[in-house]
Design a protein around this motif. Sequence first.
Motif, PDB file in Angstrom:
ATOM      1  N   GLY A  70      72.158  59.841  70.634  1.00  0.00           N
ATOM      2  CA  GLY A  70      72.147  60.436  71.968  1.00  0.00           C
ATOM      3  C   GLY A  70      72.574  61.892  72.035  1.00  0.00           C
ATOM      4  N   TYR A  71      72.787  62.521  70.886  1.00  0.00           N
ATOM      5  CA  TYR A  71      73.200  63.931  70.875  1.00  0.00           C
ATOM      6  C   TYR A  71      71.971  64.841  70.768  1.00  0.00           C
ATOM      7  CZ  TYR A  71      77.843  62.058  69.931  1.00  0.00           C
ATOM      8  OH  TYR A  71      79.026  61.368  70.016  1.00  0.00           O
ATOM      9  N   PRO A  72      72.035  66.034  71.385  1.00  0.00           N
ATOM     10  CA  PRO A  72      70.913  66.971  71.252  1.00  0.00           C
ATOM     11  C   PRO A  72      70.773  67.447  69.808  1.00  0.00           C
ATOM     12  CG  PRO A  72      72.490  67.717  72.933  1.00  0.00           C
ATOM     13  CD  PRO A  72      73.090  66.533  72.254  1.00  0.00           C
ATOM     14  N   LYS A  73      69.532  67.716  69.403  1.00  0.00           N
ATOM     15  CA  LYS A  73      69.296  68.236  68.053  1.00  0.00           C
ATOM     16  C   LYS A  73      69.605  69.722  68.029  1.00  0.00           C
ATOM     17  CE  LYS A  73      65.903  65.378  65.717  1.00  0.00           C
ATOM     18  NZ  LYS A  73      64.616  65.320  65.054  1.00  0.00           N
ATOM     19  N   ILE A  74      70.398  70.119  67.057  1.00  0.00           N
ATOM     20  CA  ILE A  74      70.664  71.549  66.850  1.00  0.00           C
ATOM     21  C   ILE A  74      70.114  71.886  65.472  1.00  0.00           C
ATOM     22  CG2 ILE A  74      72.416  73.342  66.661  1.00  0.00           C
ATOM     23  CD1 ILE A  74      74.209  71.622  68.438  1.00  0.00           C
ATOM     24  N   SER A  75      69.180  72.797  65.434  1.00  0.00           N
ATOM     25  CA  SER A  75      68.484  73.131  64.193  1.00  0.00           C
ATOM     26  C   SER A  75      69.424  73.693  63.138  1.00  0.00           C
ATOM     27  CB  SER A  75      67.374  74.121  64.527  1.00  0.00           C
ATOM     28  OG  SER A  75      67.301  75.168  63.631  1.00  0.00           O
ATOM     29  N   ALA A  76      69.251  73.212  61.912  1.00  0.00           N
ATOM     30  CA  ALA A  76      70.045  73.702  60.782  1.00  0.00           C
ATOM     31  C   ALA A  76      69.787  75.188  60.556  1.00  0.00           C
ATOM     32  CB  ALA A  76      69.707  72.891  59.530  1.00  0.00           C
ATOM     33  N   GLN A  77      68.540  75.597  60.707  1.00  0.00           N
ATOM     34  CA  GLN A  77      68.184  77.004  60.496  1.00  0.00           C
ATOM     35  C   GLN A  77      68.914  77.907  61.485  1.00  0.00           C
ATOM     36  OE1 GLN A  77      63.979  77.815  60.705  1.00  0.00           O
ATOM     37  NE2 GLN A  77      64.290  80.038  60.613  1.00  0.00           N
ATOM     38  N   MET A  78      68.976  77.497  62.744  1.00  0.00           N
ATOM     39  CA  MET A  78      69.649  78.301  63.768  1.00  0.00           C
ATOM     40  C   MET A  78      71.139  78.456  63.437  1.00  0.00           C
ATOM     41  SD  MET A  78      71.590  78.057  66.916  1.00  0.00           S
ATOM     42  CE  MET A  78      71.317  76.491  67.664  1.00  0.00           C
ATOM     43  N   ILE A  79      71.765  77.369  63.014  1.00  0.00           N
ATOM     44  CA  ILE A  79      73.197  77.429  62.667  1.00  0.00           C
ATOM     45  C   ILE A  79      73.403  78.317  61.450  1.00  0.00           C
ATOM     46  CG2 ILE A  79      75.156  76.044  61.834  1.00  0.00           C
ATOM     47  CD1 ILE A  79      74.463  75.798  64.861  1.00  0.00           C
ATOM     48  N   ASP A  80      72.544  78.177  60.451  1.00  0.00           N
ATOM     49  CA  ASP A  80      72.674  78.995  59.241  1.00  0.00           C
ATOM     50  C   ASP A  80      72.520  80.488  59.550  1.00  0.00           C
ATOM     51  OD1 ASP A  80      73.078  76.655  57.879  1.00  0.00           O
ATOM     52  OD2 ASP A  80      71.075  76.586  56.988  1.00  0.00           O
ATOM     53  N   GLU A  81      71.613  80.812  60.467  1.00  0.00           N
ATOM     54  CA  GLU A  81      71.440  82.220  60.847  1.00  0.00           C
ATOM     55  C   GLU A  81      72.682  82.755  61.551  1.00  0.00           C
ATOM     56  OE1 GLU A  81      67.839  82.204  63.138  1.00  0.00           O
ATOM     57  OE2 GLU A  81      66.565  81.964  61.358  1.00  0.00           O
ATOM     58  N   LYS A  82      73.264  81.951  62.413  1.00  0.00           N
ATOM     59  CA  LYS A  82      74.480  82.379  63.111  1.00  0.00           C
ATOM     60  C   LYS A  82      75.646  82.554  62.127  1.00  0.00           C
ATOM     61  CE  LYS A  82      73.414  80.582  67.702  1.00  0.00           C
ATOM     62  NZ  LYS A  82      73.454  81.818  68.446  1.00  0.00           N
ATOM     63  N   LEU A  83      75.757  81.640  61.177  1.00  0.00           N
ATOM     64  CA  LEU A  83      76.823  81.746  60.173  1.00  0.00           C
ATOM     65  C   LEU A  83      76.612  82.975  59.281  1.00  0.00           C
ATOM     66  CD1 LEU A  83      77.221  77.998  59.119  1.00  0.00           C
ATOM     67  CD2 LEU A  83      78.840  79.364  60.445  1.00  0.00           C
ATOM     68  N   ALA A  84      75.349  83.258  58.950  1.00  0.00           N
ATOM     69  CA  ALA A  84      75.033  84.413  58.110  1.00  0.00           C
ATOM     70  C   ALA A  84      75.408  85.720  58.799  1.00  0.00           C
ATOM     71  CB  ALA A  84      73.554  84.413  57.743  1.00  0.00           C
ATOM     72  N   SER A  85      75.393  85.725  60.140  1.00  0.00           N
ATOM     73  CA  SER A  85      75.770  86.946  60.864  1.00  0.00           C
ATOM     74  C   SER A  85      77.269  87.224  60.760  1.00  0.00           C
ATOM     75  CB  SER A  85      75.359  86.836  62.338  1.00  0.00           C
ATOM     76  OG  SER A  85      76.170  85.877  63.006  1.00  0.00           O
ATOM     77  N   VAL A  86      78.059  86.191  60.474  1.00  0.00           N
ATOM     78  CA  VAL A  86      79.511  86.369  60.337  1.00  0.00           C
ATOM     79  C   VAL A  86      79.894  86.535  58.869  1.00  0.00           C
ATOM     80  CG1 VAL A  86      81.751  85.256  60.692  1.00  0.00           C
ATOM     81  CG2 VAL A  86      79.986  85.065  62.440  1.00  0.00           C
ATOM     82  N   TYR A  87      79.343  85.662  58.031  1.00  0.00           N
ATOM     83  CA  TYR A  87      79.651  85.703  56.601  1.00  0.00           C
ATOM     84  C   TYR A  87      78.537  86.442  55.877  1.00  0.00           C
ATOM     85  CZ  TYR A  87      82.959  82.091  58.003  1.00  0.00           C
ATOM     86  OH  TYR A  87      83.964  81.403  58.633  1.00  0.00           O
ATOM     87  N   THR A  88      78.487  87.763  56.091  1.00  0.00           N
ATOM     88  CA  THR A  88      77.359  88.557  55.606  1.00  0.00           C
ATOM     89  C   THR A  88      77.407  88.850  54.110  1.00  0.00           C
ATOM     90  OG1 THR A  88      78.584  90.514  56.275  1.00  0.00           O
ATOM     91  CG2 THR A  88      76.908  89.705  57.802  1.00  0.00           C
TER      92      THR A  88
END
Length: 197
Positions: A70-88
């Motif tokens: 019952g949880y919304p799907k959150i794309s792995a790619q989207m999360i990885d891109e957000k993490l890459a913006s912090v851990y550059t």
Amino acid sequence: MSRKIFLLIPLTIILLMAGCWWKTPATLKPTVKKAGPSLIVVLPVINHVADPTIGRIVRQRLIDELYFKGYPKISAQMIDEKLASVYTSQVVSSEAIPPKTVGELSGADAVLYCTIKEMKTTYRFMYAPTEVEMVFELRSAKTGETLWQAKQSASERNYAFTQRELEMKSFQDYEAVISRIFEKVMKTFPDSPETAG
């Protein structure tokens, strides 16, 4: 006199019974459910023992399993891109990423960590047991508190005449063993507050 008492007894019983029939039924107060997370991010699998492809497969399976709960799907790619913006400038393992950082980047309430602790096949003469052990931990994105955790292992045994046959069977068994782990683990995972009612 005795006749009056004799008549009063049935009348008293009737009045008592009538009082019981019209009595308002007792109601139990509903238990207050602790509101669980409604948006969960699955981080890359912490995987020091298996092929990186297995880690990606396990992560996607987790995302799908959460959707079925019952949880919304959150794309792995989207999360990885957000993490890459912090851990550059560095490659960071999920175990080093605080839940609060993930929550701030994604708006999620909780973060799901998964670790492949063991994934191996031991080849013997005409026999090859395949063993997988995984650990799961759901942590609050606000407090870092562990909300749920599970550790599960499963194994499969194969028999064949040649090493090549054993290798092929063992490779196919990883998927079956991982499926059995998910089947057991997800039974204990809390349903989404939206579907739990």
